[in-house]
Design a protein around this motif. Structure first.
Motif, PDB file in Angstrom:
ATOM      1  N   ILE A   1       0.751  -1.205  -0.063  1.00  0.00           N
ATOM      2  CA  ILE A   1       0.174  -0.133   0.051  1.00  0.00           C
ATOM      3  C   ILE A   1       0.831   1.352  -0.099  1.00  0.00           C
ATOM      4  N   PRO A   2       1.962   1.496   0.910  1.00  0.00           N
ATOM      5  CA  PRO A   2       2.642   2.656   0.898  1.00  0.00           C
ATOM      6  C   PRO A   2       3.440   2.683  -0.465  1.00  0.00           C
ATOM      7  N   LEU A   3       3.756   1.557  -1.062  1.00  0.00           N
ATOM      8  CA  LEU A   3       4.423   1.608  -2.322  1.00  0.00           C
ATOM      9  C   LEU A   3       3.742   2.204  -3.705  1.00  0.00           C
ATOM     10  N   ILE A   4       2.217   1.873  -3.594  1.00  0.00           N
ATOM     11  CA  ILE A   4       1.439   2.437  -4.655  1.00  0.00           C
ATOM     12  C   ILE A   4       1.048   3.766  -4.106  1.00  0.00           C
ATOM     13  N   GLN A   5       0.750   4.011  -3.020  1.00  0.00           N
ATOM     14  CA  GLN A   5       0.425   5.515  -2.451  1.00  0.00           C
ATOM     15  C   GLN A   5       1.472   6.455  -2.957  1.00  0.00           C
TER      16      GLN A   5
END
Length: 245
Positions: free
Chosen positions: A88-92
């Motif tokens: 999730i933080p990677l995509i965000q």
């Protein structure tokens, strides 16, 4: 020696990451109340950047392949495999300009500092897998929102996290619902590799020096294809990309 380094850097990461999530929770809430959704989105992305920065303390190396500069004049559906919560933080971070909205299980909407408030108030949907009818209605609403705002919806159609380096068969009901409500959407498959390896030796520490890769594949055009045809094509592209790297 490597084990000792992994344990020490993991403790440092969990201390920094945990403190950041607790600290950013009231900041995110205040930004939402005072500046609205746009201000909250900036705080969410900043928190995600900090999380990835702290992850580098463990020697993690992050590489991005493909084009993350997607058009912002139409809705986007990001279809990703799911290896860990670090997806999730990677995509965000790498799709921040698209204000990504997530389809997540409802349990994440409670008791997780920063994460829960982000999912509850940034336009994401929290679904109960045991109530499919309600989940489909929520996904329809998400599709309508991204159509109106030209934002991105993020879906993990495998349904749960997997650590074996395979793109598992999709639980297709949610993706079909999203496709049905967004016939003009730009569909972009994503393959994440390495996040599953962060905890390959233990659930309690991160292996030092893990390589993480975000692979953005060529968009899949709808072009009159049925939902089943689209889903099969997306899965095939993702599995081929996983096997080739």
């Amino acid at each position: 020696m490597r084990l000792i380094v992994s344990i020490i850097t993991s403790l440092l990461f969990f201390a920094l990451g945990g403190a950041m999530l607790v600290l950013m929770h009231p900041i995110q809430y205040a930004s939402l109340r005072l500046g609205g959704a746009r201000a909250q989105q900036k705080v969410i992305t900043f928190s995600a950047r900090l999380m990835l920065f702290f992850l580098r303390v463990t020697g993690a190396r992050i590489a991005v392949r493909g084009n993350t500069q997607l058009p912002d004049n139409r809705p986007i559906i990001l279809v990703s495999n799911h290896q860990s919560l670090f997806d999730i933080p990677l995509i965000q971070v790498y799709f921040a300009r698209l204000s990504p909205k997530y389809i997540a299980k409802h349990q994440l909407g409670k008791h997780f500092p920063s994460v829960s408030i982000a999912l509850r108030y940034n336009g994401s949907v929290l679904i109960d897998r045991d109530n499919q009818a309600q989940a489909i209605r929520q996904i329809f609403e998400l599709g309508q929102r991204i159509t109106e705002t030209n934002h991105a919806a993020v879906i993990f159609p495998e349904g749960s996290r997997h650590r074996d380096g395979i793109v598992h068969p999709f639980k297709s009901a949610g993706l079909k619902a999203l496709l049905k409500k967004t016939p003009q959407a730009h569909i972009v498959p994503i393959v994440i590799q390495g996040n599953a390896q962060l905890f390959r030796r233990s659930r309690f520490f991160i292996c030092f020096g893990t390589r993480i890769q975000l692979n953005v594949l060529e968009p899949v055009g709808q072009n009159g294809k049925t939902a089943d045809e689209l889903i099969a094509e997306i899965h095939e592209k993702m599995q081929a990309a996983m096997e080739s790297t």
